[in-house]
Design a protein around this motif. Structure first.
Motif, PDB file in Angstrom:
ATOM      1  N   VAL A   1       0.808  -1.341   0.045  1.00 23.82           N
ATOM      2  CA  VAL A   1       0.021  -0.010   0.008  1.00 23.82           C
ATOM      3  C   VAL A   1       0.903   1.214  -0.109  1.00 23.82           C
ATOM      4  CG1 VAL A   1      -2.002  -1.158   1.044  1.00 23.82           C
ATOM      5  CG2 VAL A   1      -0.325   0.162   2.565  1.00 23.82           C
ATOM      6  N   LEU A   2       0.765   2.190  -0.698  1.00 19.35           N
ATOM      7  CA  LEU A   2       1.200   3.469  -0.781  1.00 19.35           C
ATOM      8  C   LEU A   2       0.223   4.834  -0.558  1.00 19.35           C
ATOM      9  CD1 LEU A   2       3.727   4.389  -3.631  1.00 19.35           C
ATOM     10  CD2 LEU A   2       2.354   6.310  -2.650  1.00 19.35           C
ATOM     11  N   PRO A   3       0.403   5.387   0.610  1.00 12.07           N
ATOM     12  CA  PRO A   3      -0.490   6.301   0.896  1.00 12.07           C
ATOM     13  C   PRO A   3       0.200   7.624   0.536  1.00 12.07           C
ATOM     14  CG  PRO A   3       0.723   5.671   2.983  1.00 12.07           C
ATOM     15  CD  PRO A   3       1.132   4.605   1.792  1.00 12.07           C
ATOM     16  N   LEU A   4      -0.365   8.400  -0.387  1.00  9.58           N
ATOM     17  CA  LEU A   4       0.043   9.697  -0.794  1.00  9.58           C
ATOM     18  C   LEU A   4      -0.036  10.779   0.334  1.00  9.58           C
ATOM     19  CD1 LEU A   4      -1.792   9.992  -4.446  1.00  9.58           C
ATOM     20  CD2 LEU A   4       0.747   9.565  -3.908  1.00  9.58           C
ATOM     21  N   ALA A   5       0.809  11.543   0.390  1.00  4.14           N
ATOM     22  CA  ALA A   5       0.917  12.609   1.392  1.00  4.14           C
ATOM     23  C   ALA A   5      -0.068  13.503   0.925  1.00  4.14           C
ATOM     24  CB  ALA A   5       2.270  13.210   1.583  1.00  4.14           C
ATOM     25  N   PRO A   6      -0.631  14.633   1.862  1.00  3.90           N
ATOM     26  CA  PRO A   6      -1.709  15.294   1.505  1.00  3.90           C
ATOM     27  C   PRO A   6      -1.474  16.269   0.627  1.00  3.90           C
ATOM     28  CG  PRO A   6      -1.742  14.963   3.851  1.00  3.90           C
ATOM     29  CD  PRO A   6      -0.522  14.328   3.393  1.00  3.90           C
ATOM     30  N   THR A   7      -0.183  16.479   0.589  1.00  9.19           N
ATOM     31  CA  THR A   7       0.599  17.799  -0.390  1.00  9.19           C
ATOM     32  C   THR A   7       0.962  16.911  -1.626  1.00  9.19           C
ATOM     33  OG1 THR A   7       2.706  17.658   0.642  1.00  9.19           O
ATOM     34  CG2 THR A   7       1.064  19.235   1.394  1.00  9.19           C
TER      35      THR A   7
END
Length: 510
Positions: free
Chosen positions: A271-277
């Motif tokens: 899983v790869l969570p994108l940073a909010p920015t």
């Protein structure tokens, strides 16, 4: 350099106690100075919300305005302004390119900027913005939460505000600041005795934010079977890190998949969570071999990986985990098959909060250095930390002053200077992951493997595989991380959560 009467630099008087009754403070404005994506999505959001909440519940105090000023930062993603604009507690944002204007115009900055925008709108025959800006109040505090401490002191002097600095590591200007809020009591030993009355120990803001969400982090992604393992891929959010980290860590994931398949072990779920920015387009740009020459230099998966997003009008119910939702996949062609990595992004109502719940569901994380190592450590998530130095000349913000200027020179000169300076800094930096720095301070063995330098994806995969196949070793790392995190919490010193201590100190200076 500074006038003796400056309200933010009254050095002959000690600041009021950080535990002064907040109900006695008079209303004013708080200008939070920060810089990078990690600080914006963690420290700033927590502090701004706490300041607003304290004002709303205090019937004896005027409402406090909370504004954000982004200092110029070579590692910024460029989306910090947008992220701050989505935070309900923030009343106004000064972008990095406007920082000099903020220094020049002082408290009138937001009014002048609004007037200029109205003039441009009328000239272009566009609708005049409905939002109305106001002048910053005469009384206020500049709160430093990332960037250059001296810039915060200069801004406070220009606004004639008091200046409160949160020191994650070094206390640089105790003689010029109104007050310092320290991450650890051990930092007091490095402050001259004559200035220690200005210092208040709050504890670790990053650690506190992650621990606060630990109770809700029990909500995790659904596993297809009890034996399924989940590995997080965290390549970073800053532009220079992501350019190298995205192809490198995905290549590491592919190598891990191959190695476990060869050993007859079921490959993990990635899983790869994108940073909010960070956006999916940013990620794709780093994986596209037409954007730079990394593919020719190092290979990896550049040019062989693609981001596949779910259809926007799809009727499928997207899986959610806390403030994040499953939005697509990163698919890469590898010599041993196809690598599929789940792509997760903040939901529309996330408010820019880091993916704590998704972190908590991971059995292991492959991560670069940064704030996420503290968040993972606070949640007890085992990790392999890696900082590849293959294109270390891309990092141009490691040094300030003359060296920082030389790093910006064209024609390859800046790159050569950056490479030499960064390698020298790395050789002297010691441990880079926050859990290992906690361990160093406690005098115990660092629990997290760190791979720094020209390491290969295969080396990262080997280190990760040794933890994935050994549940006992993972549990040992998890226990060590939680012990270190608990020890950090015991160092808060003066009562209350770290965020509450910061807010108390701000109100005491108001």
């Amino acid at each position: 350099m500074f006038p003796a009467g400056s309200s933010s630099l009254a050095l002959d008087e000690g600041p009021p106690s950080a535990h002064a009754n907040t109900k006695a403070h008079r209303g004013g404005d708080v200008v939070i100075m920060t810089n990078g994506p990690g600080e914006v999505c963690s420290w700033v959001q927590a502090a701004a919300t706490a300041i607003k909440d304290a004002s709303d519940t205090d019937e004896h105090a005027h409402s406090n305005g909370v504004f954000a000023a982004l200092a110029p930062c070579p590692h910024a993603s460029g989306r910090e302004v947008s992220a701050l604009g989505k935070q309900k507690a923030i009343d106004g944002v000064a972008a990095p390119r406007q920082f000099l204007w903020l220094l020049l115009l002082g408290r009138a900055f937001f009014v002048v900027r609004q007037a200029a925008a109205n003039v441009v709108a009328r000239l272009m025959r566009r609708k005049v913005p409905a939002a109305r800006a106001r002048r910053l109040r005469q009384r206020g505090v500049v709160l430093f939460l990332g960037g250059d401490q001296m810039l915060a002191i200069l801004l406070a002097w220009r606004l004639r505000y008091r200046c409160v600095l949160y020191a994650e590591r070094a206390v640089l200007w105790p003689n010029l600041a109104s007050a310092y809020v320290l991450r650890s009591r051990a930092q007091l030993a490095h402050v001259p005795a004559r200035w220690r009355h200005k210092c208040h120990v709050s504890g670790d803001l990053l650690l506190a934010l992650a621990r606060k969400r630990e109770s809700t982090a029990a909500q995790s992604t659904k596993r297809s079977s009890p034996s399924e393992t989940i590995v997080g891929v965290l390549p970073g959010s800053k532009r220079a890190k992501l350019r190298i980290g995205a192809p490198f860590f995905l290549s590491s994931a592919a190598s891990l998949m191959s190695q476990m398949s060869t050993d007859g072990v079921k490959p993990p779920r990635f899983v790869l969570p994108l940073a909010p920015t960070t956006t999916a387009d940013d990620l794709q740009a780093c994986l596209d071999d037409t954007t730079d020459d990394l593919a020719k230099r190092f290979g990896w998966l550049i040019g062989r990986a693609r981001v596949e997003m779910f259809e926007a009008d799809s009727d499928d119910v997207r899986e959610r985990c806390g403030s994040y939702e499953h939005v697509g996949h990163v698919v890469a062609d590898h010599r041993d098959g196809e690598l599929v990595v789940e792509l997760w992004a903040p939901s529309s109502d996330s408010g820019g909060v880091p993916p704590f719940e998704l972190y908590a569901s991971m059995d292991l994380a492959l991560t670069t250095v940064g704030t996420n190592t503290a968040e993972l450590g606070a949640l007890g998530v085992p990790m392999v930390v890696c900082l590849p130095s293959h294109a270390i000349e891309d990092f141009r913000g490691a040094a300030g002053g003359l060296l920082g200027l030389l790093m910006q020179l064209p024609l390859g000169v800046g790159a050569a200077v950056a490479r030499r300076v960064n390698l020298a800094l790395l050789s002297q930096s010691g441990h880079l992951a926050w859990p290992n720095m906690w361990a160093d301070a406690a005098g115990v063995t660092p629990p997290v493997p760190e791979l720094v330098g020209r390491v290969s994806p295969e080396e990262v995969a080997e280190s990760a595989a040794s933890l994935l196949v050994d549940a006992t070793a993972r549990d040992s790392v998890r226990d060590a991380l939680k012990r270190l995190a608990s020890a950090q919490e015991e160092d808060t010193g003066e009562g209350g959560t770290p965020t509450q201590e910061v807010v108390r100190c701000v109100f005491a200076q108001m």
